[in-house]
Design a protein around this motif. Structure first.
Motif, PDB file in Angstrom:
ATOM      1  N   ALA A 186       0.826  -1.204   0.000  1.00 19.61           N
ATOM      2  CA  ALA A 186       0.000   0.000   0.000  1.00 19.61           C
ATOM      3  C   ALA A 186       0.860   1.253   0.000  1.00 19.61           C
ATOM      4  CB  ALA A 186      -0.922  -0.004   1.221  1.00 19.61           C
ATOM      5  N   ARG A 187       1.934   1.240   0.774  1.00 18.47           N
ATOM      6  CA  ARG A 187       2.821   2.403   0.809  1.00 18.47           C
ATOM      7  C   ARG A 187       3.540   2.566  -0.535  1.00 18.47           C
ATOM      8  NH1 ARG A 187       2.963   4.205   6.171  1.00 18.47           N
ATOM      9  NH2 ARG A 187       2.136   2.631   7.603  1.00 18.47           N
ATOM     10  N   ALA A 188       3.893   1.471  -1.160  1.00 23.11           N
ATOM     11  CA  ALA A 188       4.505   1.546  -2.486  1.00 23.11           C
ATOM     12  C   ALA A 188       3.513   2.123  -3.500  1.00 23.11           C
ATOM     13  CB  ALA A 188       4.972   0.161  -2.924  1.00 23.11           C
ATOM     14  N   ASP A 189       2.259   1.702  -3.414  1.00 20.78           N
ATOM     15  CA  ASP A 189       1.230   2.236  -4.306  1.00 20.78           C
ATOM     16  C   ASP A 189       1.066   3.741  -4.114  1.00 20.78           C
ATOM     17  OD1 ASP A 189       0.645  -0.237  -5.439  1.00 20.78           O
ATOM     18  OD2 ASP A 189      -0.978  -0.675  -4.029  1.00 20.78           O
ATOM     19  N   LEU A 190       1.126   4.186  -2.847  1.00 17.05           N
ATOM     20  CA  LEU A 190       1.001   5.618  -2.574  1.00 17.05           C
ATOM     21  C   LEU A 190       2.173   6.392  -3.165  1.00 17.05           C
ATOM     22  CD1 LEU A 190      -0.487   7.945  -1.156  1.00 17.05           C
ATOM     23  CD2 LEU A 190       0.828   7.399   0.913  1.00 17.05           C
ATOM     24  N   ILE A 191       3.371   5.855  -3.017  1.00 15.55           N
ATOM     25  CA  ILE A 191       4.548   6.491  -3.630  1.00 15.55           C
ATOM     26  C   ILE A 191       4.342   6.613  -5.137  1.00 15.55           C
ATOM     27  CG2 ILE A 191       6.992   6.173  -4.175  1.00 15.55           C
ATOM     28  CD1 ILE A 191       7.265   4.829  -1.391  1.00 15.55           C
ATOM     29  N   ASN A 192       3.899   5.537  -5.765  1.00 18.83           N
ATOM     30  CA  ASN A 192       3.698   5.561  -7.214  1.00 18.83           C
ATOM     31  C   ASN A 192       2.612   6.547  -7.627  1.00 18.83           C
ATOM     32  OD1 ASN A 192       5.696   3.689  -7.931  1.00 18.83           O
ATOM     33  ND2 ASN A 192       4.341   1.947  -7.572  1.00 18.83           N
ATOM     34  N   GLN A 193       1.595   6.701  -6.789  1.00 19.06           N
ATOM     35  CA  GLN A 193       0.542   7.667  -7.105  1.00 19.06           C
ATOM     36  C   GLN A 193       1.106   9.091  -7.124  1.00 19.06           C
ATOM     37  OE1 GLN A 193      -2.403   7.423  -8.200  1.00 19.06           O
ATOM     38  NE2 GLN A 193      -3.322   9.429  -7.813  1.00 19.06           N
ATOM     39  N   HIS A 194       1.938   9.424  -6.140  1.00 15.95           N
ATOM     40  CA  HIS A 194       2.553  10.747  -6.140  1.00 15.95           C
ATOM     41  C   HIS A 194       3.524  10.903  -7.316  1.00 15.95           C
ATOM     42  CE1 HIS A 194       1.146  12.651  -2.370  1.00 15.95           C
ATOM     43  NE2 HIS A 194       0.972  11.405  -1.975  1.00 15.95           N
ATOM     44  N   LEU A 195       4.269   9.861  -7.625  1.00 18.78           N
ATOM     45  CA  LEU A 195       5.174   9.931  -8.778  1.00 18.78           C
ATOM     46  C   LEU A 195       4.399  10.162 -10.071  1.00 18.78           C
ATOM     47  CD1 LEU A 195       7.712   7.068  -7.955  1.00 18.78           C
ATOM     48  CD2 LEU A 195       8.166   9.532  -7.929  1.00 18.78           C
ATOM     49  N   ARG A 196       3.257   9.528 -10.194  1.00 13.75           N
ATOM     50  CA  ARG A 196       2.436   9.727 -11.395  1.00 13.75           C
ATOM     51  C   ARG A 196       2.013  11.192 -11.518  1.00 13.75           C
ATOM     52  NH1 ARG A 196      -2.425  10.623 -12.674  1.00 13.75           N
ATOM     53  NH2 ARG A 196      -3.193  10.450 -10.539  1.00 13.75           N
ATOM     54  N   MET A 197       1.593  11.783 -10.400  1.00 15.28           N
ATOM     55  CA  MET A 197       1.162  13.182 -10.435  1.00 15.28           C
ATOM     56  C   MET A 197       2.324  14.106 -10.763  1.00 15.28           C
ATOM     57  SD  MET A 197      -1.679  13.476  -7.366  1.00 15.28           S
ATOM     58  CE  MET A 197      -0.495  13.270  -6.025  1.00 15.28           C
ATOM     59  N   TRP A 198       3.496  13.820 -10.218  1.00 13.97           N
ATOM     60  CA  TRP A 198       4.665  14.647 -10.506  1.00 13.97           C
ATOM     61  C   TRP A 198       5.135  14.483 -11.946  1.00 13.97           C
ATOM     62  CZ3 TRP A 198       7.091  18.610  -8.217  1.00 13.97           C
ATOM     63  CH2 TRP A 198       6.695  18.927  -6.922  1.00 13.97           C
ATOM     64  N   GLN A 199       5.002  13.294 -12.482  1.00 14.61           N
ATOM     65  CA  GLN A 199       5.380  13.072 -13.879  1.00 14.61           C
ATOM     66  C   GLN A 199       4.491  13.897 -14.807  1.00 14.61           C
ATOM     67  OE1 GLN A 199       7.602  12.023 -15.704  1.00 14.61           O
ATOM     68  NE2 GLN A 199       6.722  11.442 -17.678  1.00 14.61           N
ATOM     69  N   GLU A 200       3.208  13.928 -14.518  1.00 15.38           N
ATOM     70  CA  GLU A 200       2.286  14.696 -15.350  1.00 15.38           C
ATOM     71  C   GLU A 200       2.555  16.191 -15.212  1.00 15.38           C
ATOM     72  OE1 GLU A 200      -2.429  14.453 -16.651  1.00 15.38           O
ATOM     73  OE2 GLU A 200      -1.765  13.584 -14.750  1.00 15.38           O
ATOM     74  N   LEU A 201       2.830  16.626 -13.991  1.00 16.39           N
ATOM     75  CA  LEU A 201       3.128  18.041 -13.773  1.00 16.39           C
ATOM     76  C   LEU A 201       4.433  18.431 -14.456  1.00 16.39           C
ATOM     77  CD1 LEU A 201       2.387  20.683 -12.145  1.00 16.39           C
ATOM     78  CD2 LEU A 201       4.026  19.847 -10.438  1.00 16.39           C
ATOM     79  N   SER A 202       5.448  17.600 -14.301  1.00 22.22           N
ATOM     80  CA  SER A 202       6.759  17.922 -14.846  1.00 22.22           C
ATOM     81  C   SER A 202       6.765  17.945 -16.367  1.00 22.22           C
ATOM     82  CB  SER A 202       7.794  16.907 -14.348  1.00 22.22           C
ATOM     83  OG  SER A 202       9.055  17.127 -14.935  1.00 22.22           O
ATOM     84  N   SER A 203       6.081  16.996 -16.979  1.00 23.24           N
ATOM     85  CA  SER A 203       6.143  16.875 -18.439  1.00 23.24           C
ATOM     86  C   SER A 203       5.164  17.782 -19.164  1.00 23.24           C
ATOM     87  CB  SER A 203       5.900  15.418 -18.844  1.00 23.24           C
ATOM     88  OG  SER A 203       4.597  15.004 -18.444  1.00 23.24           O
ATOM     89  N   LYS A 204       3.991  18.045 -18.534  1.00 26.43           N
ATOM     90  CA  LYS A 204       2.942  18.782 -19.243  1.00 26.43           C
ATOM     91  C   LYS A 204       2.429  20.015 -18.512  1.00 26.43           C
ATOM     92  CE  LYS A 204       1.138  14.391 -21.094  1.00 26.43           C
ATOM     93  NZ  LYS A 204      -0.081  13.528 -21.170  1.00 26.43           N
ATOM     94  N   ASP A 205       2.868  20.190 -17.265  1.00 24.25           N
ATOM     95  CA  ASP A 205       2.312  21.250 -16.414  1.00 24.25           C
ATOM     96  C   ASP A 205       0.805  21.079 -16.278  1.00 24.25           C
ATOM     97  OD1 ASP A 205       2.483  23.391 -14.711  1.00 24.25           O
ATOM     98  OD2 ASP A 205       2.420  24.921 -16.273  1.00 24.25           O
ATOM     99  N   GLU A 206       0.389  19.820 -16.172  1.00 23.00           N
ATOM    100  CA  GLU A 206      -1.034  19.493 -16.059  1.00 23.00           C
ATOM    101  C   GLU A 206      -1.236  18.482 -14.930  1.00 23.00           C
ATOM    102  OE1 GLU A 206      -2.091  19.898 -20.848  1.00 23.00           O
ATOM    103  OE2 GLU A 206      -2.141  17.936 -19.834  1.00 23.00           O
ATOM    104  N   GLY A 207      -2.488  18.101 -14.721  1.00 24.79           N
ATOM    105  CA  GLY A 207      -2.817  17.057 -13.759  1.00 24.79           C
ATOM    106  C   GLY A 207      -3.248  17.601 -12.405  1.00 24.79           C
TER     107      GLY A 207
END
Length: 425
Positions: A186-207
């Motif tokens: 569950a903690r790994a899933d939470l880390i990945n969820q934040h990484l997903r949001m940061w990836q979208e923000l970093s690459s597209k300035d969206e999300g």
């Protein structure tokens, strides 16, 4: 599947077996200080990768913004972000930090009631008070206990060295029903969820994170242009206590496919990790491709020396480098300021075991040799030295501090001893 065997020492603490350590590993005690090197500009790093000036923002998408895949229980999506005041023109490595198991609600009345119930032996009252302290979301009018702010000291220091650092909240997981390997997952899933949001923000300035940053003190909106300034291909993960197990799970070879597209974890650090030593599938924790470091204090009152032996088992055959740091006189809670007495926070405590006949010294439940107990600032200073050096080496390519990681030099020798075992790549 085969159960991960250990020699049982007590119901909660299991002993360290030297046989599980890598045969090529060599132990040293540090003796001198070390210098630093600047990251290479050709790698696309910012033109201003290090700055003594840092800034902090926070995001909060709600206490029930995410739900555990295993049970559907609610979890917050919050984070405190430390970053260089001048992001420059290039990209900065991202470090995600996650706290472990602790009370979720800063309910002082419930804490007093629990203490009284424990003293009187009233089990029913103890359970009722504990339920309030481990609720999620917290009752109306009761603030959440901000464990994610417990690593601000480390986040600021790392930001000053050129990293973007986000420490995320996990109160919902702490209040949930998941345990054992499911808790790590569950903690790994939470880390990945934040990484997903940061990836979208970093690459597209969206999300979800776009336009959601605020001043942590006033709540006023803050516009920070993280887009194209965060290197999602150069990510570090740090987990403390049960989140140390979660970070190990997240970085494990068998779970790399769960990383969000465009994300590459280059280093993982487990601080006083609380592993499920009865796990039946070590493949869920095995890390052979990613540099891996584990820290533990000799006065840890919550996690035994199995933190080292389990991590060594997980790191067998690691080609990126495995590092073990045993900090003399360090306990479990002082790594997180919110869990430490000087914060005067609810449920804060010193978990070290006083060494009988040795005033000012401490040990652990397994009878470690007495050591002078470190103060809260001293323990955090030492942790910052080794965590920071590890991430600089493997995220910035800074080889100028290699002698710290191999145990030849000891920047904090005036404070305490640190036993180092390393299997360098």
């Amino acid at each position: 599947m085969k159960r991960h065997n250990r020699t049982k020492v007590s119901a909660r603490l299991l002993g360290l077996s030297a046989a599980v350590l890598c045969a090529a590993a060599t132990a040293f005690t540090y003796t001198a200080a070390t210098g630093a090197a600047a990251p290479d500009e050709p790698t696309g790093r910012s033109a201003e990768p290090s700055s003594a000036s840092t800034r902090t923002v926070r995001y909060d998408l709600g206490n029930e913004a995410w739900h555990l895949p295993q049970t559907g229980e609610p979890v917050e999506l919050t984070g405190v972000v430390h970053y260089p005041a001048h992001l420059g023109t290039g990209r900065h490595p991202l470090i995600v930090m996650l706290h472990g198991w602790h009370e979720t609600c800063a309910d002082r009345k419930a804490a007093a009631a629990r203490a009284a119930a424990e003293s009187s032996g009233d089990d029913a009252a103890y359970k009722a008070a504990s339920a309030k302290l481990f609720a999620w979301p917290c009752a109306k009018g009761t603030p959440a206990l901000p464990s994610e702010h417990g690593y601000d000291y480390l986040g600021r220091r790392l930001a000053a060295e050129g990293f973007v650092v986000v420490s995320v909240g996990a109160n919902g997981i702490n209040a949930s029903s998941v345990s054992g390997d499911d808790n790590a997952a569950a903690r790994a899933d939470l880390i990945n969820q934040h990484l997903r949001m940061w990836q979208e923000l970093s690459s597209k300035d969206e999300g979800e994170l776009a336009g959601k940053f605020a001043d942590p003190a006033t709540g006023a909106a803050r516009r920070v242009r993280f887009a194209h300034h965060v290197d999602m291909g150069d990510v570090g993960i740090m987990g403390h206590s049960r989140a140390g197990a979660g970070a190990t799970w997240q970085a494990a070879d068998s779970h790399r496919k769960q990383w969000p597209k465009g994300v590459d974890v280059k280093a993982v650090a487990a601080v006083a990790p609380a592993y499920n030593v009865m796990t039946e599938n070590m493949a869920d924790y095995a890390i052979t491709k990613t540099p891996f470091a584990v820290l533990r204090g000799t006065c840890d009152g919550q996690v035994g020396r199995e933190a080292f032996s389990f991590a060594a088992d997980a790191a067998k055959g690691n080609r990126g480098g495995f590092y073990r740091f045993a900090i003399h006189g360090a306990n479990h809670n002082y790594f997180n300021t919110q869990w430490s007495p000087r914060s005067r926070q609810v449920a804060a405590s010193d978990d070290a075991t006083p060494a009988e006949g040795h005033p000012g010294q401490c040990t652990d439940h397994e009878g470690a040799a007495p050591a002078k107990q470190l103060t809260e600032p001293q323990q955090r200073h030492v942790a910052t030295t080794y965590v920071g050096t590890f991430f600089r080496r493997h995220l910035l390519g800074d080889t100028g501090r290699n002698q710290v990681l191999t145990g030849v030099r000891h920047p904090d020798a005036a404070l305490t001893d640190v036993d180092v075992t390393t299997a360098a790549p």
